[in-house]
Scaffold this active site. Sequence first.
Site, PDB file in Angstrom:
ATOM      1  N   THR A 221      17.817   7.412  -8.203  1.00 34.44           N
ATOM      2  CA  THR A 221      16.815   6.397  -7.874  1.00 34.44           C
ATOM      3  C   THR A 221      16.692   6.263  -6.357  1.00 34.44           C
ATOM      4  O   THR A 221      17.271   7.057  -5.608  1.00 34.44           O
ATOM      5  CB  THR A 221      17.125   5.080  -8.635  1.00 34.44           C
TER       6      THR A 221
ATOM      7  N   LYS B  45      15.128  10.421  -4.509  1.00 40.06           N
ATOM      8  CA  LYS B  45      14.421  11.288  -5.466  1.00 40.06           C
ATOM      9  C   LYS B  45      13.909  12.587  -4.837  1.00 40.06           C
ATOM     10  O   LYS B  45      13.867  13.627  -5.492  1.00 40.06           O
ATOM     11  CB  LYS B  45      13.269  10.538  -6.136  1.00 40.06           C
TER      12      LYS B  45
ATOM     13  N   ASN C 258      14.092  12.494 -10.929  1.00 41.11           N
ATOM     14  CA  ASN C 258      14.891  11.311 -11.298  1.00 41.11           C
ATOM     15  C   ASN C 258      15.946  11.646 -12.342  1.00 41.11           C
ATOM     16  O   ASN C 258      16.738  10.785 -12.713  1.00 41.11           O
ATOM     17  CB  ASN C 258      13.993  10.174 -11.801  1.00 41.11           C
TER      18      ASN C 258
ATOM     19  N   GLY D 279       5.473   7.727  -4.226  1.00 42.14           N
ATOM     20  CA  GLY D 279       6.193   8.581  -5.176  1.00 42.14           C
ATOM     21  C   GLY D 279       5.891   8.232  -6.623  1.00 42.14           C
ATOM     22  O   GLY D 279       5.739   9.130  -7.461  1.00 42.14           O
TER      23      GLY D 279
ATOM     24  N   SER E 277      -5.823   8.104   3.246  1.00 37.88           N
ATOM     25  CA  SER E 277      -5.544   9.537   3.422  1.00 37.88           C
ATOM     26  C   SER E 277      -4.482  10.017   2.427  1.00 37.88           C
ATOM     27  O   SER E 277      -4.516  11.158   1.973  1.00 37.88           O
ATOM     28  CB  SER E 277      -5.092   9.810   4.861  1.00 37.88           C
TER      29      SER E 277
HETATM   30  P1  NDP Z   1       6.593   4.205  -2.241  1.00 37.01           P
HETATM   31  O1  NDP Z   1       7.284   3.487  -1.136  1.00 37.01           O
HETATM   32  O2  NDP Z   1       6.642   5.693  -2.323  1.00 37.01           O
HETATM   33  O3  NDP Z   1       5.015   3.794  -2.217  1.00 37.01           O
HETATM   34  C1  NDP Z   1       4.630   2.464  -2.069  1.00 37.01           C
HETATM   35  C2  NDP Z   1       3.141   2.337  -2.383  1.00 37.01           C
HETATM   36  O4  NDP Z   1       2.817   0.939  -2.388  1.00 37.01           O
HETATM   37  C3  NDP Z   1       2.231   2.982  -1.355  1.00 37.01           C
HETATM   38  O5  NDP Z   1       1.079   3.460  -2.002  1.00 37.01           O
HETATM   39  C4  NDP Z   1       1.904   1.800  -0.418  1.00 37.01           C
HETATM   40  O6  NDP Z   1       0.685   1.957   0.273  1.00 37.01           O
HETATM   41  C5  NDP Z   1       1.767   0.708  -1.436  1.00 37.01           C
HETATM   42  N1  NDP Z   1       1.939  -0.657  -0.905  1.00 37.01           N
HETATM   43  C6  NDP Z   1       3.093  -1.211  -0.449  1.00 37.01           C
HETATM   44  N2  NDP Z   1       2.873  -2.491  -0.087  1.00 37.01           N
HETATM   45  C7  NDP Z   1       1.556  -2.757  -0.331  1.00 37.01           C
HETATM   46  C8  NDP Z   1       0.734  -3.911  -0.176  1.00 37.01           C
HETATM   47  N3  NDP Z   1       1.224  -5.056   0.304  1.00 37.01           N
HETATM   48  N4  NDP Z   1      -0.568  -3.826  -0.547  1.00 37.01           N
HETATM   49  C9  NDP Z   1      -1.049  -2.668  -1.051  1.00 37.01           C
HETATM   50  N5  NDP Z   1      -0.332  -1.541  -1.208  1.00 37.01           N
HETATM   51  C10 NDP Z   1       0.969  -1.589  -0.861  1.00 37.01           C
HETATM   52  O7  NDP Z   1       7.149   3.525  -3.577  1.00 37.01           O
HETATM   53  P2  NDP Z   1       7.153   4.154  -5.049  1.00 37.01           P
HETATM   54  O8  NDP Z   1       5.840   4.820  -5.234  1.00 37.01           O
HETATM   55  O9  NDP Z   1       8.395   4.932  -5.273  1.00 37.01           O
HETATM   56  O10 NDP Z   1       7.261   2.855  -5.971  1.00 37.01           O
HETATM   57  C11 NDP Z   1       6.182   1.950  -6.118  1.00 37.01           C
HETATM   58  C12 NDP Z   1       6.610   0.807  -7.040  1.00 37.01           C
HETATM   59  O11 NDP Z   1       6.794   1.265  -8.366  1.00 37.01           O
HETATM   60  C13 NDP Z   1       7.938   0.175  -6.594  1.00 37.01           C
HETATM   61  O12 NDP Z   1       7.778  -1.221  -6.605  1.00 37.01           O
HETATM   62  C14 NDP Z   1       8.925   0.608  -7.656  1.00 37.01           C
HETATM   63  O13 NDP Z   1       9.913  -0.380  -7.878  1.00 37.01           O
HETATM   64  C15 NDP Z   1       8.023   0.773  -8.882  1.00 37.01           C
HETATM   65  N6  NDP Z   1       8.547   1.754  -9.845  1.00 37.01           N
HETATM   66  C16 NDP Z   1       8.832   1.338 -11.113  1.00 37.01           C
HETATM   67  C17 NDP Z   1       9.329   2.218 -12.065  1.00 37.01           C
HETATM   68  C18 NDP Z   1       9.623   1.726 -13.445  1.00 37.01           C
HETATM   69  O14 NDP Z   1      10.313   2.433 -14.203  1.00 37.01           O
HETATM   70  N7  NDP Z   1       9.115   0.580 -13.845  1.00 37.01           N
HETATM   71  C19 NDP Z   1       9.586   3.633 -11.735  1.00 37.01           C
HETATM   72  C20 NDP Z   1       9.226   3.990 -10.368  1.00 37.01           C
HETATM   73  C21 NDP Z   1       8.747   3.057  -9.471  1.00 37.01           C
HETATM   74  P3  NDP Z   1       0.621   2.730   1.696  1.00 37.01           P
HETATM   75  O15 NDP Z   1       0.599   4.179   1.342  1.00 37.01           O
HETATM   76  O16 NDP Z   1      -0.614   2.239   2.315  1.00 37.01           O
HETATM   77  O17 NDP Z   1       1.869   2.325   2.456  1.00 37.01           O
END
Ligand code: NDP
Length: 266
Positions: free
Chosen positions: A61, A65, A86, A128, A153
């Site tokens: 986790t 990853k 994962n 991710g 982007s």
């Molecule tokens: P990343 O850090 O890789 O990506 C975060 C994403 O959230 C980006 O697209 C980012 O946008 C966006 N973001 C963050 N803050 C904001 C905001 N305030 N407003 C709008 N967009 C925002 O994280 P992950 O992709 O790995 O995980 C995303 C979520 O999914 C996490 O909360 C994680 O806990 C959850 N998750 C849950 C799982 C489950 O089994 N339930 C499994 C995997 C993940 P930008 O690119 O502009 O920064």
Amino acid sequence: MDQYRVFGNPIKQSRSPSIHHAFALQTQQLINYQSELVELDQFEKTIRQFMQTGGKGANITVPFKEQALAICDQLSERAKLAGAVNTLSFVNGKILGDNTDGQGLVQDLLNHNVQLKQSRILLLGAGGAAKGVILPLLKQSPDEIVIANRTVSKADDLVKQFNRQQLSSCAFNDLDNNKPFDVIINATSASLSGSIPAIAKEFAAGAYCYDMVYGSELTPFLQWANENGAIKVIDGLGMLVGQAAESFRIWRNVLPDITPVLDELR
Ligand code: NDP
């Protein structure tokens, strides 16, 4: 007894050990599954040590990853496309990598009777988690998946990488208000900081709204969706249990029933 781990940093909050022990009990498999905190610069060493001391498999986790992907000898198609692993299996001294997050999400949506075939899906986020669910969602034959992200982007890059005609990308405020979505999946971490992706509230009306984040109360995104007429709101706990079930299947060759485990967690 076969040994499994979940490795991450932080890791205390992980519910994976209790989920896997519940699966083991249900399917009458003898396994031991523990969580382990890994120092940020010790990932590869820790994994190889665990493998050498007889470990059979591991979940990986945040934030490892991508590093997990890099140490694998063999990768599944879905792990390659997700760019993240994962689930590790240790077989004859080799490290096999897979990604079960997307399968966990799709199975949870289907368990909630959400129709994905010929649907119009809005995927919020391009990190991710979003990347990992694109291929499993495409396999359900939706008509369209629009990826919207704060940093546009990154959404554009995902569309280029997957190169499928059902995929397009845009900014939150460039979504066409006249084209409603059947399903909205929040794959951003916005709910963790108490915020909501800035999309027009009209999109919630009549849509199934899913937030990958989960907690004891409705997430801010799901509250917003409820207030604005969503058909149904679903949090990511089912995805968590679903991805664990798919890992368990890979390791033990038996797919546990997620429903009783999910009920117990709630
Ligand atoms: P990343 O850090 O890789 O990506 C975060 C994403 O959230 C980006 O697209 C980012 O946008 C966006 N973001 C963050 N803050 C904001 C905001 N305030 N407003 C709008 N967009 C925002 O994280 P992950 O992709 O790995 O995980 C995303 C979520 O999914 C996490 O909360 C994680 O806990 C959850 N998750 C849950 C799982 C489950 O089994 N339930 C499994 C995997 C993940 P930008 O690119 O502009 O920064």
